[in-house]
Enzyme design. Structure first.
Site, PDB file in Angstrom:
ATOM      1  CE  LYS B  80      -3.995   1.935   2.518  1.00  0.00           C
ATOM      2  NZ  LYS B  80      -4.835   1.788   3.720  1.00  0.00           N
ATOM      3  CB  SER B 155      -8.214   3.332   2.641  1.00  0.00           C
ATOM      4  OG  SER B 155      -7.369   2.732   3.613  1.00  0.00           O
ATOM      5  CB  SER B 179      -8.455   0.576   5.632  1.00  0.00           C
ATOM      6  OG  SER B 179      -9.205   1.763   5.578  1.00  0.00           O
TER       7      SER B 179
END
Ligand SMILES: [Zn+2]
Lengths: 484, 485
Positions: B80, B155, B179
């Site tokens: 990420k 996310s 997330s």
């Protein structure tokens, strides 16, 4: 109307730990801009703080030395505001749970003792330094600004007093005493000129014993002298305003060193909302009883105790004990001189007199004195043994301080030894009597005060080296017996 | 014979160790897969094929010397883009960090390199991890590999989509309110949020410091356990990191769940849950029962308030964490006549709407006079959530719920309705508030043909137990369905 000043001080002290508060960067003063930085103290995205244990302990020691209670649980908070020299735009500080609470500091001005309460002692991180390039050096008119983050993240202790101070002199004494305590603890360089200690003052006026008046804060006083000047000015300004029936504004003021006046910085309406909240990147600090008592027992002798001991052990006056015990270095110098054989009171007189003057003129600290305690003791011994007279000794001291040469060597080299040989003195006296017939006549006619003049002439004749007591004896004998 | 990109992390590491395949072959197969699918999926902000290739070469050279290989040697990984990698652009999905190249690497980045993984790219995400769909990314939305018209969740949507689409067998995400678990659920992969402090946050660009936690994505439970072992551990650079030793998560993975006391969170069975999601969840409960689990309903009343508390605490912390993006030291800088004007313009131009919304919410919640009513009260709710969990764990070993009330929704469907978007995190948020671990595993497809996730929650440091339960369930149900790509 009679007004009294109500003053509280907040003093910020940079600790002298090897590394910064939350990272491993060195804390040494100076250095090329932004060379003593890392992702943590630059606030790079993703970096995290790790508290410096030594800094936490130093803060606890300051609290203990000021008679505070070390809180069993304390917290770091974030103080949020935007400023370019603050890398994260928040400062890690402490808020409602500081490390130390509730202490006291005794100050004495002109023989009157006052106890100033200590509200709290807390730990935070310092900011960087901005340099505003432009005509005024202020951010509002700068063409561009540069920031140096070398200082950002240096551990900073804040000592907050109760509003117990009543005069500029007391405030100065308070700062001096605090500085001396910090020095004794060895936790800070306490060099105000390098910014390692700076104070903010809160001041208001009231009728004695009455309600507190409107509070004004003066920011960033960076010397004991500035504390005195700024407060003296501000007290007068507020007194005049009140006497003229004008209302005072609650505001923050800045002390202008060159003009010696305080000026409005911002009003209360512009005050910041710092939005304090507990720093989620750090755990609470738990000060166990064992930890605190270990620190307590490691406290060194503090200035107040030191002065009392010096006075008792060496028969010094209060003023002498204050002067000699002003710092660890000064006490060490004094004790070194005594250890080398000097009488304590003599050593104190010399330190307050010739040594103090020489250090002042040279603008150096006692640790850089070019006359060692052993050399001073030697000089004191030579005066006692009447090898040199006191006035000559003072000259020798000055020469030794300037050249770094040994006082004994100087006396020998310059032929400054005291003349106590009666034959040599008799010759000098004869010469003076012969060439000052008028004065001799006047003395013999009963005008006693001429005697001093004649002694001075003999000292001059011997280039100041004559033993003054012996000169006195011999001269009086010659004048009264009419001999010579 | 499967394609290389279809292999699990365990298989890849084994075949490389055996000399059946080279790490460079694995890297190239995944680089090619990414190149082929990226125009459609947009899982990455910055693909890093050269880094993967170089790391693969080093693995192959090491193998040639006969030296033992680390557990994930040659396994491609999607990271990420909220975790700093020295010398590699790291944006956190924000325009304000568009050109930001960190001067250091996060602790997990070092650990992942030591474990032998190959970094194939920095994965897409909602800006500063604020969102549940990746629609808040400044770099375009990531498409769900199951249906390109739908979001992958967020996310950490980029990492989840990359793992689902075979661009990497494993990925790293961060979970502040769900997330990792919500996108895992929406993309049909496994995702785990470990105990707060189990994985170092050093180098993770903060959203809400007291809630953020780094965790693994994989296509099966075994790979998840392997990856968690690679990143878990105490880090002196993170004061909130847990000093307890890390167990071997593979040990006892197949011990089963016979006699395990399982609580179904009653509050997760409301009518707001999509019927297909409720159906698959019911199936999962049956499977768990058939495996010997003792299943019973349990009520956690504070769940109802957790969402509100979260939307005060997280914005409050983010308002402070994001203050550093001011144009002074790094990232974007807008031109302006004064410093404060420059700060304001930089932030106005650099931050997206959702970030601005939360910074304003948080600033307000912390303001003088409002602190006690908002932030202070939210912290009290947090204490209640922890107490509810503690009470539940007196009676139960683990708790279960659907991960998300719905399957993947259409791109744009909730973009203009922040409150509807926030409801995605209803079941995942309580674990973040409690700092406790939770895992999401695929439990079949709903009536719309989209994947559903089963969430298993446990007390602090119960990762081994959660992985064991998830493994038992996965083994009983068989391999998860794969998207048609
Ligand atoms: Zn540093």
């Amino acid at each position: 109307m009679n007004y009294e000043a109500v003053i509280g001080l907040e003093c910020h002290v940079e600790l002298n730990t090897e590394s910064k508060m939350f990272c491993g960067c060195p804390t040494t003063f100076g250095g090329e801009p932004n060379t003593r930085t890392c992702p943590v103290c630059l606030g790079e995205p993703g970096s995290l703080p790790v508290p410096n244990r030594r800094a936490v302990e130093s803060t606890m020691m300051i609290g203990l030395a000021l008679g505070c209670r070390v809180a069993p649980h304390s917290l770091f908070h974030r103080k949020n505001y935007f400023y370019p020299d603050m890398p994260k735009n928040y400062q890690i500080s402490q808020y409602d749970l500081p490390l130390c609470i509730g202490g006291r500091l005794d100050v004495e001005v002109a023989g009157t003792k006052t106890t100033v309460g200590i509200t709290r002692v807390h730990l935070e991180e310092d900011t960087g330094k901005s340099l505003h390039i432009g005509t005024t050096g202020r951010i509002s008119e700068a063409k561009y600004s540069l920031v140096d983050y070398n200082r950002a993240g240096i551990p900073l202790v804040e000592v907050v007093s109760e509003p117990d101070i009543r005069s500029a002199a007391e405030a100065q004494r308070y700062v001096a005493e605090l500085r001396s305590i910090l020095e004794a603890l060895g936790v800070s360089d306490v060099r105000m000129e390098e910014g390692s200690m700076r104070c903010d003052a809160n001041i208001s006026m009231r009728e004695p014993g009455g309600e507190f008046g409107t509070k004004v804060e003066i920011k960033n006083l960076n010397s004991i002298r500035s504390v005195g000047r700024a407060l003296t000015f501000e007290i007068e300004r507020q007194r005049k305003a009140l006497e003229a029936g004008q209302a005072l504004l609650q505001e923050t003021r800045h002390f202008d060193e060159s003009s010696g006046v305080t000026k409005t910085l911002r009003s209360k309406e512009e005050a910041f909302d710092y939005r304090y909240f507990p720093e989620p990147d750090l755990l609470p600090i738990s000060a166990t009883a064992d930890w605190v008592s270990a620190l307590e027992s490691s406290l060194p002798e503090l200035p107040q105790a030191r002065r009392a001991r010096l006075a008792a052990e060496h028969g010094l006056s209060v003023e002498q004990a204050h002067a000699v015990g002003a710092s660890v270095a000064s006490t060490g110098y004094f004790e070194g001189t005594v250890a080398a054989g000097a009488n304590g009171r003599d050593a104190a007189v010399w330190m307050a007199g010739e040594l103090g003057r020489a250090l002042n003129n040279a603008g150096v600290g006692i640790q850089d004195a070019r006359v060692s305690p052993a050399q001073l003791a030697d000089l004191i011994r030579l005066v006692g043994a009447e090898t040199v007279n006191l006035n000559t000794a003072k000259r020798v001291f000055q020469m030794a301080f300037e050249s770094g040469d040994d006082p004994g060597v100087i006396i020998g080299r310059e032929g400054m030894a005291q003349v106590s040989d009666e034959g040599a003195l008799a010759t000098a006296i004869a010469a003076v009597v012969a060439s000052n017939a008028t004065e001799v006549e006047r003395f013999r006619a009963g005008e006693e005060k001429v005697f001093g003049f004649l002694v001075g002439q003999v000292m001059r004749e011997t280039k100041g080296k004559a033993n003054p007591a012996l000169v006195n004896d011999l001269l009086r004998k010659v004048l009264t017996t009419g001999g010579a | 014979m499967s394609e290389l990109w279809q292999l699990s992390a365990t298989e890849i590491a084994m075949r490389i160790a055996n000399g059946e395949i080279s790490a460079v072959e694995v890297a190239e197969a995944h680089n090619a897969r990414i190149e082929a699918l990226e125009p459609e999926i947009n899982a990455f902000i910055t693909p890093t094929p050269d880094i993967a290739r170089a790391q693969a070469k080093a693995i192959d050279e090491r193998r040639a010397t006969g030296a033992p290989l680390p557990p994930l040697a040659g396994v491609p990984l999607a990271l990420k883009d909220v975790i700093c990698v020295d010398g590699v652009r790291t944006t956190a999905g924000s325009r304000i960090l568009d050109a930001y190249v960190p001067p250091y690497s996060g602790t997990v980045v070092h650990m992942l390199a030591d474990a032998g993984t190959l970094l194939v790219g920095k994965a897409n995400m909602d800006e500063f991890a604020m969102g549940s769909s990746t629609e808040n990314s400044a770099y375009g939305v990531t498409k769900n590999p199951w249906d390109l018209a739908r979001v992958p969740g967020g996310s950490s949507g980029g990492s989840a989509a990359a793992v689902a689409a075979g661009m990497a067998p494993i990925g790293i995400g961060t979970d502040t309110g769900g997330s990792i678990r919500q996108p895992a659920s929406l993309c049909g992969v496994v995702g785990m949020k470990p105990t707060y402090g189990r994985v170092s946050r050093y180098g993770l660009i903060a959203f809400a410091s007291s809630l953020d936690q780094i965790g693994p994505f994989a296509r099966n439970v075994r790979d998840t356990a392997l990856l968690l072992n690679a990143i878990a551990g105490h880090d002196p650079k993170d004061s909130t990191s847990i000093p307890d030793p890390v167990p071997q998560y593979l040990d006892g993975l197949d011990a089963g769940i016979d006699g395990l006391r399982i609580g179904i969170v009653k509050e997760s069975l409301s009518e707001g849950t999509q019927p297909g999601v409720a159906g698959r969840f019911k199936d999962a409960i049956e499977t768990l029962t058939s495996l010997g689990g003792e299943v019973e309903e349990v009520s956690l009343p504070s769940f109802a308030h957790a969402l509100s508390a979260y939307y005060l605490i997280a914005p409050a912390e983010c308002s402070s964490n994001l203050a550093r993006y001011d144009g002074v030291r790094y990232g974007m800088r807008a031109d302006a006549p004064t410093v404060s004007e420059m700060n304001a313009r930089t932030r106005a131009q650099g931050f997206g709407d959702e970030v601005k919304r939360r910074v304003m919410l948080g600033t307000y919640a912390l303001s003088a006079g409002y602190y006690d009513a908002y932030y202070g009260k939210a912290q009290k709710v947090r204490t209640l959530v922890i107490r509810d969990f503690d009470e539940a764990y007196q009676k139960f070993d683990i708790l279960v719920s659907p991960t998300s009330p719905t399957t993947a929704f259409k791109i744009g469907e909730k973009a203009d309705d922040p409150l509807a978007m926030y409801l995605n995190d209803l079941f995942t948020i309580p674990s973040n508030l409690a700092g406790a671990p939770a895992i999401s595993i695929p439990c079949g497809l709903a009536e719309d043909g989209l994947p559903v996730g089963l969430q298993i929650m446990g007390p602090l440091l119960s990762e081994s137990l959660l992985l064991r339960a998830a493994f038992a369930y996965e083994s009983a149900r068989g391999p998860a369905e794969r998207p048609p790509l």
